[in-house]
Design a protein around this motif. Structure first.
Motif, PDB file in Angstrom:
ATOM      1  N   UNK A 115      38.215  44.728  78.310  1.00  0.00           N
ATOM      2  CA  UNK A 115      37.362  45.298  79.354  1.00  0.00           C
ATOM      3  C   UNK A 115      37.991  46.355  80.254  1.00  0.00           C
ATOM      4  N   UNK A 116      39.311  46.421  80.326  1.00  0.00           N
ATOM      5  CA  UNK A 116      39.929  47.359  81.267  1.00  0.00           C
ATOM      6  C   UNK A 116      39.606  48.810  80.926  1.00  0.00           C
ATOM      7  N   UNK A 117      39.446  49.126  79.653  1.00  0.00           N
ATOM      8  CA  UNK A 117      39.162  50.514  79.265  1.00  0.00           C
ATOM      9  C   UNK A 117      37.750  50.956  79.648  1.00  0.00           C
ATOM     10  N   UNK A 121      52.852  56.727  71.666  1.00  0.00           N
ATOM     11  CA  UNK A 121      51.785  57.734  71.703  1.00  0.00           C
ATOM     12  C   UNK A 121      50.397  57.143  71.948  1.00  0.00           C
ATOM     13  N   UNK A 122      50.330  55.849  72.142  1.00  0.00           N
ATOM     14  CA  UNK A 122      49.025  55.219  72.395  1.00  0.00           C
ATOM     15  C   UNK A 122      49.011  54.391  73.673  1.00  0.00           C
ATOM     16  N   UNK A 123      50.158  54.185  74.266  1.00  0.00           N
ATOM     17  CA  UNK A 123      50.252  53.277  75.408  1.00  0.00           C
ATOM     18  C   UNK A 123      49.628  53.866  76.671  1.00  0.00           C
ATOM     19  N   UNK A 124      49.035  52.993  77.467  1.00  0.00           N
ATOM     20  CA  UNK A 124      48.469  53.365  78.760  1.00  0.00           C
ATOM     21  C   UNK A 124      48.953  52.327  79.765  1.00  0.00           C
ATOM     22  N   UNK A 125      49.480  52.746  80.921  1.00  0.00           N
ATOM     23  CA  UNK A 125      50.060  51.787  81.865  1.00  0.00           C
ATOM     24  C   UNK A 125      49.102  50.710  82.356  1.00  0.00           C
ATOM     25  N   UNK A 138      39.575  58.889  83.673  1.00  0.00           N
ATOM     26  CA  UNK A 138      40.452  58.731  82.508  1.00  0.00           C
ATOM     27  C   UNK A 138      41.575  57.721  82.741  1.00  0.00           C
ATOM     28  N   UNK A 139      41.642  57.177  83.933  1.00  0.00           N
ATOM     29  CA  UNK A 139      42.780  56.350  84.329  1.00  0.00           C
ATOM     30  C   UNK A 139      43.145  55.263  83.330  1.00  0.00           C
ATOM     31  N   UNK A 140      42.175  54.510  82.871  1.00  0.00           N
ATOM     32  CA  UNK A 140      42.485  53.353  82.024  1.00  0.00           C
ATOM     33  C   UNK A 140      42.598  53.690  80.536  1.00  0.00           C
ATOM     34  N   UNK A 141      42.435  54.961  80.194  1.00  0.00           N
ATOM     35  CA  UNK A 141      42.598  55.365  78.787  1.00  0.00           C
ATOM     36  C   UNK A 141      43.605  56.505  78.633  1.00  0.00           C
ATOM     37  N   UNK A 142      44.081  57.027  79.745  1.00  0.00           N
ATOM     38  CA  UNK A 142      44.983  58.179  79.724  1.00  0.00           C
ATOM     39  C   UNK A 142      46.332  57.819  79.111  1.00  0.00           C
ATOM     40  N   UNK A 143      46.824  58.714  78.258  1.00  0.00           N
ATOM     41  CA  UNK A 143      48.144  58.547  77.658  1.00  0.00           C
ATOM     42  C   UNK A 143      48.899  59.863  77.796  1.00  0.00           C
TER      43      UNK A 143
END
Length: 373
Positions: A38-40, A229-233, A112-117
C-alpha cells in the motif's frame, strides 16, 4: 539465563539470521506485506498520516513509534522537508526526524515520493536538466527516445558491471551527473561504484569533485546490490529498518543491555562527534556505562562530558569493526555487573568463576580490565 555479552553475541554474529526470524513472525509478516502493498499508493502527506497502519509502521521503522500520535508535529516536519538547513526537521536535536523526512520526502518529490528512485526518475530529471542547460530540446523525439530506453532498461541492471556493459545506459547515467568526460575511464568509475558512499573514506567520498559521490549515491550497488536501481527509501529500506527495530525491541524485553548494544552497533558508523552521542540518550548511556561513569554524570556540563569522552575514546574507533567489538564487549560486561541477568547466580559466578552463561566470569572480568580505548 545467558549473560548480556553472550546474548548480544548470539544475535550480532549473524544479524541476517536473527532478522529472518523476526521477519517470519506472523504479525510482522502481515504488517510488512500490508505496508509494501500500500505505500506506493500514497501520493500526499495527508494520505500518509491518515492511513494509521502505514504511518505507524513507518514511524516504528525510524524508531519514532512513541511519537506516532503527534501527527500535526510530523506533518510540519514533512511539509518543510530537509533541503533547507533551517527546516523544522533539521533544527530538531533528534536526527531521526530528519531521517524520516528524507525517507518520505514529499516536500521535494511530491506525488512521486513513494515510487521515486535516484537511479530511475532521479537520473532522468538530471539528464533532462543537462540537455536544457546545453541548449537542447527536452521534448525532442531523440531525447525522449533515450529517456524511454533508459527507463525501460535501467531496472534490469543489477550491478556496476551491468551498467557499464550497456554503453547507452552508461552514457545516459554519466551525462545525468555531468561527468560524461569520464565515460572512457571505466577503471576509475568501477572504483567509484565499488566503494560506495557509506564509508567517509571511500574512493568517491575522497574525490574533490562531489559529482562522483552523488553518482555513487544514485547507483549505490555497494549498499543495495541488485536492488540499487529499483530501491525507494519509503519501501524496502523502511521495511528493513522496521525489522531491525523490532529485533532490538524483542532483545530488550529480555535484557535492555542487549538492545542498547545492538542499537549502538547500528548507529556507530554515523557518529560524527561526542556531541552526537550526547544528543542521543541511548548512545550516551552506552558510553557512560562502558567508561564506568555514574548516571549522575549525565547532568554535568556538556562540554565537560565531551572532554572526558575524548580523553578516553576515539570517535574513529566506532567505524573500526574490531575496536567497536572491543568497546561493546566492555559495555556488555559492565552492564552485566551493574544489572546481573540472574542476581544470585551472577554474584556467585563472579566470586568463583562459574561458566560465563551465568553472570560474568572471572576470566571475562580480567579480560575487560585489559581493554584499551
Amino acid at each position: 539465563m545467558l549473560n548480556t555479552y553472550t546474548s548480544y553475541q548470539l544475535i550480532a554474529r549473524d544479524i541476517g539470521k536473527a532478522l529472518e526470524r523476526v521477519e517470519k513472525q506472523p504479525i510482522i509478516e502481515r504488517e510488512t506485506e500490508y505496508y509494501l502493498k500500500n505505500i506506493t499508493k500514497v501520493k500526499t502527506i495527508d494520505e500518509f498520516v491518515k492511513n494509521d497502519r502505514l504511518f505507524k509502521y513507518a514511524m516504528k521503522a525510524h524508531g519514532l513509534q512513541d511519537m506516532a500520535y503527534a501527527k500535526a508535529f510530523m506533518v510540519k516536519a514533512l511539509k518543510e522537508g530537509v533541503a533547507d538547513k533551517d527546516s523544522f526537521a533539521n533544527k530538531l536535536t533528534d536526527k531521526r526526524y530528519a531521517e524520516f523526512v528524507k525517507s518520505f520526502n514529499f516536500a521535494e518529490l511530491g506525488e512521486r515520493t513513494t515510487v521515486f528512485n535516484k537511479a530511475q526518475q532521479g537520473a532522468v530529471d538530471k539528464y533532462l536538466l543537462r540537455v536544457g542547460m546545453d541548449g537542447g530540446n527536452t521534448q525532442s523525439e531523440a531525447v525522449q527516445k533515450e529517456v524511454k530506453y533508459y527507463l525501460d532498461n535501467i531496472v534490469k541492471v543489477t550491478s556496476a558491471k551491468d551498467l557499464m556493459a550497456d554503453a547507452r545506459l552508461y552514457a545516459f547515467a554519466m551525462k545525468s551527473f555531468g561527468i560524461e568526460a569520464s565515460i572512457p575511464n571505466k577503471e576509475m568509475m568501477e572504483k567509484v561504484l565499488a566503494g560506495g558512499v557509506r564509508d567517509p573514506k571511500s574512493f568517491a567520498n575522497e574525490m574533490a569533485d562531489k559529482r562522483y559521490a552523488a553518482f555513487a549515491t544514485a547507483f549505490n550497488f555497494e549498499a543495495y546490490s541488485a536492488d540499487a536501481t529499483t530501491i525507494n527509501p519509503s519501501q524496502q529500506p523502511s521495511t528493513d529498518k522496521f525489522l531491525r527495530q523490532t529485533l532490538e525491541e524483542d532483545a530488550g524485553k529480555d535484557n535492555e543491555g542487549v538492545r542498547l548494544a545492538l542499537y549502538f552497533e547500528r548507529k556507530a558508523s554515523s557518529i560524527g562527534s561526542f556531541y552526537d552521542v550526547l544528543a542521543d540518550p541511548a548512545l550516551a548511556k552506552v558510553v557512560r556505562t562502558a567508561l564506568g561513569l555514574p548516571e549522575a554524570f549525565a547532568s554535568a556540563d556538556i562540554d565537560r562530558q565531551v572532554k572526558l569522552f575524548e580523553e578516553k575514546l576515539k570517535i574513529s574507533d566506532f567505524s573500526n569493526p574490531k575496536k567497536l567489538g572491543d568497546f561493546l564487549k566492555r559495555f556488555t560486561s559492565l552492564w552485566e555487573i551493574n544489572n546481573p541477568s540472574s542476581p544470585v547466580q551472577a554474584s556467585v559466578g563472579i566470586l568463583f568463576g562459574m561458566p560465563p552463561a551465568y553472570g560474568v566470569s572471572t576470566d571475562l572480568m580480567f579480560a575487560m580490565q585489559k581493554l584499551r580505548f
